[in-house]
Design a protein around this motif. Structure first.
Motif, PDB file in Angstrom:
ATOM      1  N   ARG A 117       0.826  -1.207   0.000  1.00  0.00           N
ATOM      2  CA  ARG A 117       0.000   0.000   0.000  1.00  0.00           C
ATOM      3  C   ARG A 117       0.864   1.262   0.000  1.00  0.00           C
ATOM      4  NH1 ARG A 117      -5.133   0.262   1.199  1.00  0.00           N
ATOM      5  NH2 ARG A 117      -5.129  -1.789   2.189  1.00  0.00           N
TER       6      ARG A 117
ATOM      7  N   ASN B 278     -10.007  10.258   5.400  1.00  0.00           N
ATOM      8  CA  ASN B 278      -9.360   9.192   6.184  1.00  0.00           C
ATOM      9  C   ASN B 278      -8.431   8.410   5.278  1.00  0.00           C
ATOM     10  OD1 ASN B 278     -12.477   8.708   7.810  1.00  0.00           O
ATOM     11  ND2 ASN B 278     -10.657   9.542   8.742  1.00  0.00           N
ATOM     12  N   GLY B 279      -7.219   8.137   5.777  1.00  0.00           N
ATOM     13  CA  GLY B 279      -6.277   7.329   5.016  1.00  0.00           C
ATOM     14  C   GLY B 279      -5.552   8.086   3.920  1.00  0.00           C
ATOM     15  N   ALA B 280      -5.707   9.426   3.875  1.00  0.00           N
ATOM     16  CA  ALA B 280      -5.064  10.216   2.806  1.00  0.00           C
ATOM     17  C   ALA B 280      -3.548  10.274   2.975  1.00  0.00           C
ATOM     18  CB  ALA B 280      -5.639  11.627   2.786  1.00  0.00           C
ATOM     19  N   GLY B 281      -3.065  10.028   4.190  1.00  0.00           N
ATOM     20  CA  GLY B 281      -1.619  10.051   4.410  1.00  0.00           C
ATOM     21  C   GLY B 281      -1.150  11.171   5.330  1.00  0.00           C
ATOM     22  N   LYS B 282      -2.072  11.864   5.953  1.00  0.00           N
ATOM     23  CA  LYS B 282      -1.712  13.046   6.759  1.00  0.00           C
ATOM     24  C   LYS B 282      -0.807  12.666   7.944  1.00  0.00           C
ATOM     25  CE  LYS B 282      -6.072  13.853   7.544  1.00  0.00           C
ATOM     26  NZ  LYS B 282      -6.721  12.711   6.871  1.00  0.00           N
TER      27      LYS B 282
ATOM     28  N   GLU C 266      -1.659  12.222  17.305  1.00  0.00           N
ATOM     29  CA  GLU C 266      -3.086  11.920  17.132  1.00  0.00           C
ATOM     30  C   GLU C 266      -3.568  11.025  18.279  1.00  0.00           C
ATOM     31  OE1 GLU C 266      -3.846   9.419  13.765  1.00  0.00           O
ATOM     32  OE2 GLU C 266      -5.877  10.183  13.524  1.00  0.00           O
TER      33      GLU C 266
ATOM     34  N   HIS D 127      -9.922  17.349  11.038  1.00  0.00           N
ATOM     35  CA  HIS D 127     -11.083  17.098  10.170  1.00  0.00           C
ATOM     36  C   HIS D 127     -12.128  18.194  10.351  1.00  0.00           C
ATOM     37  CE1 HIS D 127     -10.020  13.293   8.435  1.00  0.00           C
ATOM     38  NE2 HIS D 127      -9.645  12.846   9.607  1.00  0.00           N
TER      39      HIS D 127
END
Ligand SMILES: Nc1ncnc2c1ncn2[C@@H]1O[C@H](COP(=O)(O)OP(=O)(O)OP(=O)(O)O)[C@@H](O)[C@H]1O
Length: 302
Positions: free
Chosen positions: A22, A44-48, A87, A194
């Motif tokens: 991935r 979500n999951g964008a890579g931030k 986070e 977010h």
């Protein structure tokens, strides 16, 4: 001039990371200027979080380079003036709030007085809990403590990964004020959130990630375009339309580019015999723009 103090707070160049098959981050580049508040947005999951962890040396990138406050992030000294709220935060439950701060101050190797530590706890609303053990703190209180940890050693750059996820509305407003005061003091901030309304209120610039790539980046006016004025009018004649030059018309609703002098426009319309029922400024919200960017150009735009 000292090249270190003149360099951007963050300089990220062509970062790349794969987890097995991935691709999490795929050639991300951006900067955060000194004293600038930059929002990192994306689904979500964008890579931030992966980008933030690579920036801070917590995850090893497959490719790319990062400079923090003018030094390569591979040099541990580059992180001495960087405050970080992760986070997922957890602090030693057996320590008191003040002891957690003292521990993090020791790790930076910098001198921070007892008074400054107390002031920091007061800043995040924990003044009267400094001697209480963290194990008894609510999640929101632990997140407030995390903010104090990020700010305690007088950082020049603060990286906040979802800083308000556990906070009540009052706590979120406190964080907004805190971010604005950091900007006033010339501290650079990278904010992953977010809560788009929050980002829109405090950020100078926004970087939007999608599927590991930068989908768009720019200042809010660059991303959102010019403000417009929406009017509801009746008794509109052709000479009125000449004066108004609407960009959009829908029944009795007219949209025009924001004029320099709104009262003068309204006075002109009244003079021309128009009945003015409503006048309101408008601009596409960051949320609308974000959804538009993610729907139209999935992972393609630069
Ligand atoms: N340690 C890991 N091992 C395997 N895959 C990972 C790991 N960390 C992140 N990923 C993957 O990398 C991608 C990006 O994750 P990342 O946490 O950076 O996204 P994010 O934008 O911060 O998401 P969110 O808004 O949900 O927090 C996801 O597909 C995730 O599953």
């Amino acid at each position: 001039m000292d090249p270190v103090t003149q360099s951007p707070a963050v300089w990220v160049s062509h970062l790349r990371k794969r987890y097995r098959k991935r691709t999490a981050v795929d050639g991300v580049s951006f900067t955060v200027g000194r004293g600038e508040v930059v929002g990192l947005l994306g689904p979500n999951g964008a890579g931030k979080t992966s980008v933030i962890k690579m920036m801070l040396g917590l995850v090893r990138p497959d490719a790319g380079e990062v400079m923090l406050l003018g030094q390569p992030n591979t040099d541990p000294r580059s992180r001495q003036r960087v405050g970080y709220l992760p986070e997922l935060f957890r602090y030693q439950p057996w320590l008191t709030a003040d002891e957690v701060l003292a521990l993090h101050v020791r790790l930076t190797g910098l001198k921070v007085s007892d008074r400054e530590r107390r002031e920091n706890l007061a800043l995040v609303g924990l003044a009267d809990r400094s001697r209480d053990r963290v194990g008894g703190f609510s999640k929101g209180m632990q997140q407030r403590l995390g903010l104090a940890v990020a700010l305690v050693a007088r950082p020049e750059l603060v990286v906040l990964d979802e800083p308000t996820s556990a906070l009540d509305p009052l706590g979120r407003a406190d964080v907004r004020d805190l971010l604005l005061s950091l900007r006033q003091r010339g501290v650079a901030v990278l904010l992953n959130s977010h809560l788009i309304g929050e980002v829109e209120r405090v950020c100078d610039r926004v970087v939007i990630l999608d599927r590991g790539r930068v989908a768009a980046a720019g200042t809010l006016p660059e991303l959102l375009g010019r403000r417009t004025l929406r009017l509801r009018l009746t008794e509109v004649t052709s000479s009125v339309l000449d004066r108004l030059q609407p960009t959009e018309t829908d029944g009795d609703r007219y949209t025009v580019a924001m004029p320099d002098d709104v009262p003068a426009l309204v006075a002109d319309l009244v003079k021309l015999g128009v009945h003015v029922h409503a006048v309101e400024p408008a601009r596409v919200s960051l949320e609308e723009r974000l959804l538009d960017i993610l729907r139209t150009h999935p992972g393609e735009q630069q």
